[in-house]
Scaffold this motif. Sequence first.
Motif, mmCIF file in Angstrom:
data_model
loop_
_atom_site.group_PDB
_atom_site.id
_atom_site.type_symbol
_atom_site.label_atom_id
_atom_site.label_comp_id
_atom_site.label_asym_id
_atom_site.label_seq_id
_atom_site.Cartn_x
_atom_site.Cartn_y
_atom_site.Cartn_z
ATOM 1 N N ALA A 25 -48.584 -95.951 -89.409
ATOM 2 C CA ALA A 25 -48.054 -95.839 -88.017
ATOM 3 C C ALA A 25 -46.405 -95.544 -87.844
ATOM 4 C CB ALA A 25 -48.563 -96.898 -86.895
ATOM 5 N N THR A 56 -46.787 -98.867 -82.358
ATOM 6 C CA THR A 56 -47.863 -99.600 -82.014
ATOM 7 C C THR A 56 -48.749 -99.068 -80.891
ATOM 8 O OG1 THR A 56 -46.550 -101.442 -82.557
ATOM 9 C CG2 THR A 56 -48.569 -102.087 -81.595
ATOM 10 N N LEU A 57 -50.187 -99.017 -81.108
ATOM 11 C CA LEU A 57 -50.835 -98.492 -80.024
ATOM 12 C C LEU A 57 -51.130 -99.785 -78.865
ATOM 13 C CD1 LEU A 57 -52.762 -96.245 -79.319
ATOM 14 C CD2 LEU A 57 -54.593 -97.491 -80.226
ATOM 15 N N GLN A 58 -50.884 -99.263 -77.815
ATOM 16 C CA GLN A 58 -51.001 -100.246 -76.745
ATOM 17 C C GLN A 58 -51.455 -99.554 -75.302
ATOM 18 O OE1 GLN A 58 -48.145 -103.552 -76.790
ATOM 19 N NE2 GLN A 58 -47.744 -103.018 -74.671
ATOM 20 N N ASP A 59 -52.444 -99.964 -75.045
ATOM 21 C CA ASP A 59 -53.072 -99.433 -73.671
ATOM 22 C C ASP A 59 -53.236 -97.856 -73.864
ATOM 23 O OD1 ASP A 59 -52.980 -101.788 -72.342
ATOM 24 O OD2 ASP A 59 -51.130 -101.336 -71.633
ATOM 25 N N LEU A 65 -48.623 -94.877 -77.680
ATOM 26 C CA LEU A 65 -47.849 -95.316 -78.670
ATOM 27 C C LEU A 65 -46.444 -95.792 -78.318
ATOM 28 C CD1 LEU A 65 -48.864 -92.553 -81.238
ATOM 29 C CD2 LEU A 65 -49.335 -94.859 -81.567
ATOM 30 N N ILE A 66 -46.297 -97.149 -78.720
ATOM 31 C CA ILE A 66 -44.942 -97.950 -78.201
ATOM 32 C C ILE A 66 -44.263 -98.373 -79.334
ATOM 33 C CG2 ILE A 66 -44.523 -99.811 -77.008
ATOM 34 C CD1 ILE A 66 -46.216 -98.547 -75.056
ATOM 35 N N ALA A 67 -42.952 -98.242 -79.118
ATOM 36 C CA ALA A 67 -42.064 -98.961 -80.004
ATOM 37 C C ALA A 67 -40.927 -99.746 -78.946
ATOM 38 C CB ALA A 67 -41.387 -97.908 -80.820
#
Lengths: 771, 208
Positions: A172, A176-179, A182-184
Amino acid sequence: MFRKTLALGWALALAACAIWLALRLPKASLESSIFALLPERAGDAAVRSASQALRAEAEKRFLILFADQDPERATRAAEAYAARLKTSKAVAEAICAIPPAGAGRMLDFFSPHRYRLLSAQDRAALRQDGGALKDMIQRGLYLPPGVSGGLGFAQDPFGVFGRWLASKGSAAGGLTLQDGHLIAMVDGKTAVAVLGVLGPRGRGMEAQSALAADFAAAAEAARKAGPVEIIRSGFVFHELVAARQANREMTSIGSVSAVLLLILMLAVFRGIRPTLLGFLPVAVGCLAATAVLLLAWSGKVHLIAMVFGSTIVGVAEDYGMLFIAGLYEEGPWDPAKRMAEVGRSIFLGMLTSVAGYVALFFVPIPGLRQIGVFSIAGLVASWISVALWYPWLSKGLKPVGPASRRAAASLAARWPKVSRGYLAAATLALLAAISLWGCLRLSVDDDVRLLYAQDPVLKKEQDRASAVLKMPGTGRFFLVKGADRESILASEEKLLDTLAQADPAGNGILGVTSFVPSAARQSADLESLRKALAGGAAAGLARELETPELAARMTTALDGGSQPLALDAWLADPVSLPFRQLWRDSASVIPLPADLALSAQALRALAGAIGPGVILVDQLQDVTDTLAFLRRHLVWVLAVGAGLVALALIPMLRLRTPAAIAPAALGVAAGLGALGLSGLPLNLFALLALALILGMGIDYGIFIQESRRHRASALVAINLGALTNMIAFGMLAFSTTPALQAFGLVLGAGLGVAWLTAPCFSPSEGNPHAS
Amino acid sequence: MKALLLSACLALYSLSALAFSAPVPRQLSTAPLLYGLFVQEKSIQGIKKPLVSRGDFLVAKDKGVIWRTQKPFSAAVAVTGKGIWAVQGGSGTDPKETAAAPKRTPIHQGNLGATMGMIQKILAGDASSLEKAFQVEASGNDSAWGLSLKPKDAVLARFVARVSLKGGAHVDEVEYLEANGDKTHIAFSEVIESGGALSSWPALVLQD
């Protein structure tokens, strides 16, 4: 009359050219990709195909982070951006929210094969000690829910599938997959990613500005959602900036040069017709050259080739200028007589210039060859136009007034001459000495990145994104080939294992075997699980967990996840979509991360130890090496070219040959010296500028040497031509592209010196004409 | 795989982060360090014996979480901004052993910075991100409350059926019901808040 027919034919041919261009040019794809300038890697078809595929993949994808202290605001901005971008015709995908089905896809796809897939750690543990399995399972069972991978005992009693999936987390790329997003994390801010893929699109100027407008509108939409920080990363942004700059520079250089030419010509010739006749060779040259270029490259023309090419064709104004400068001669205007006087000079000038640019043909860089073709076609077409048309076109012109004529004559008479005293000679010697001193301070830099300007804002954004996302570095990859798939996959596994051991950054490197191991490894992994189970793990667990039927159930479970996984099945499934560039024409491609500390040498040694099918490809380094190689050779090409030009001149000019060549030689030295004194590095492009100086300097030398009886008009032509060319080329020194800067500086200094010194070598009046 | 990670993280913070705090509306603890003991009982489909483990845990506000099982065997797991790790050596497996440096093996590698940020926010009393991922039902009062979380996300729902919490001043119990029927009950005790710095072993374990 034969000449009249020729002139008419040429006019018709050009008219046809113009009509064809008008139809063809809007459809032509103007290449502005920097990579298209570079030579293709010779020889290895697999390497070439992999390079192209990686390049195409890299050029297609982009990623934008929306960072803010407030995650909500970042998400809103990202969503607004993606929504606006989706309306763009050139954008195939702009993903902000990951659909749940997509996220679960990997699980569904790999599940039937799960016991043929072991993470590196599980594999090592099981190979070492079959008893490790019992421990592994037990420990997994006692972990808090979710931490072991969360598949649960019923689906994955061994826990190995969960760990294998988790070990793909690095795929990835730091996101990070969140809600569903894709978040960093960027400097303590939450950054929401928008992933984009460009669709098929025109490379033309219009398509590019439309795409740029779409990106700008999307950014505007995002900013409306909140004042978030936008971090762009992707080739397309660099490409758009570069295209805009090249476009802007082409327009500014072209128009400034045209306006100056117009003002100068009007001032000097006091009439519209002579002025138009000054422009005509350049216009005709550019027209013909564009047509030839489009024909030769079937429409795939590089923007930079056009910028350089049209600048070089600007030299052709000298031809028209020398002819028209005859208006400064005594007596009534007679076009036929003027052509007889200067036709030879113009022809010699064209011939020597063309000889200089022919060298470009032998440079195997597509962009440079295009420049060469454009220049030669343009110069030849300009010369033909002057030679065929001017005797007719200039009929009935009025010579300039006696005051202007006297001024020109007096300028010619008062210009310092080497033959007339020591002062001029001493000045020239001093100039040469300064130039040589500068030459001694020359540094060399062949870095290919000098070829294109990097927008500093964009570069900063790209660097930040790279640091967060751990994206693979540009252009460095391994290619693994072999007799069959199985041997390729086996070699790749060895390579990935070695890389992971040799470098901490090697852990995250992906290849196809990260998803589809070789058949041998799949069987071995399944076998080691089976062995461990039969070797007491199943019985031991059943006893300890007080569940007697567990042993039989575990064997059944093992069979339920033991289907062999084939590469084709993976490649055909959407689950491989982000990774398909890892397999190319029956070869595996392994892009290397930018933070890999191993040197190219160490990597090659590592590849060599595995087998001859493992090849390291370093695109940027290869091109830089090629540029250095070409630069070293171009020095000789230039020297030989200069020698040949001199040899060609000797039968025509005899003893005056050294005097014809001296301005060019001084100009070359001055150009190099200026470069050395400025601290800009010498590279292939600076050498190309030298080629231009050589060509033009020799033109000036020839014009002066051949103008014994009409020195004043020759000087007018040279002054006009040099001035306008210097302004046009000098503009390149203000280019944002470092390579163009060096080019502009060398040309400005070199051409200036060649121009000012050429009249110093005038043959003395008293000597009889040699020819 | 991201779904797994997500469930792992949500599980961890619903277990540990909420473990020491009152329910959503109240201002929660912002102490840099939280430490306590746990008893975990897992009942897994297909296994008759309930799996009981005991140990301690540590939440360091800006660093991460350590979950240290001591019985029936010694094992430690750490969650940091850069991944989930199995920890061996040092005090991870034997509280008396302090000198040896811990060895971390990645269970999951990837950027968990965003998740860590969420944990911090929940610790600071902002439960909005929790409410985005879960349907939250609260009951009771400040001294005896209950909280039931049901995942909204379809992928998450493939793994997690429901998470229930009970507590007073701190979270006392967590019940974690997985979609496949596995059930985990965790009871917390002797929770201590501390403002001090991390001692050397946890500092090494949580180093990013």
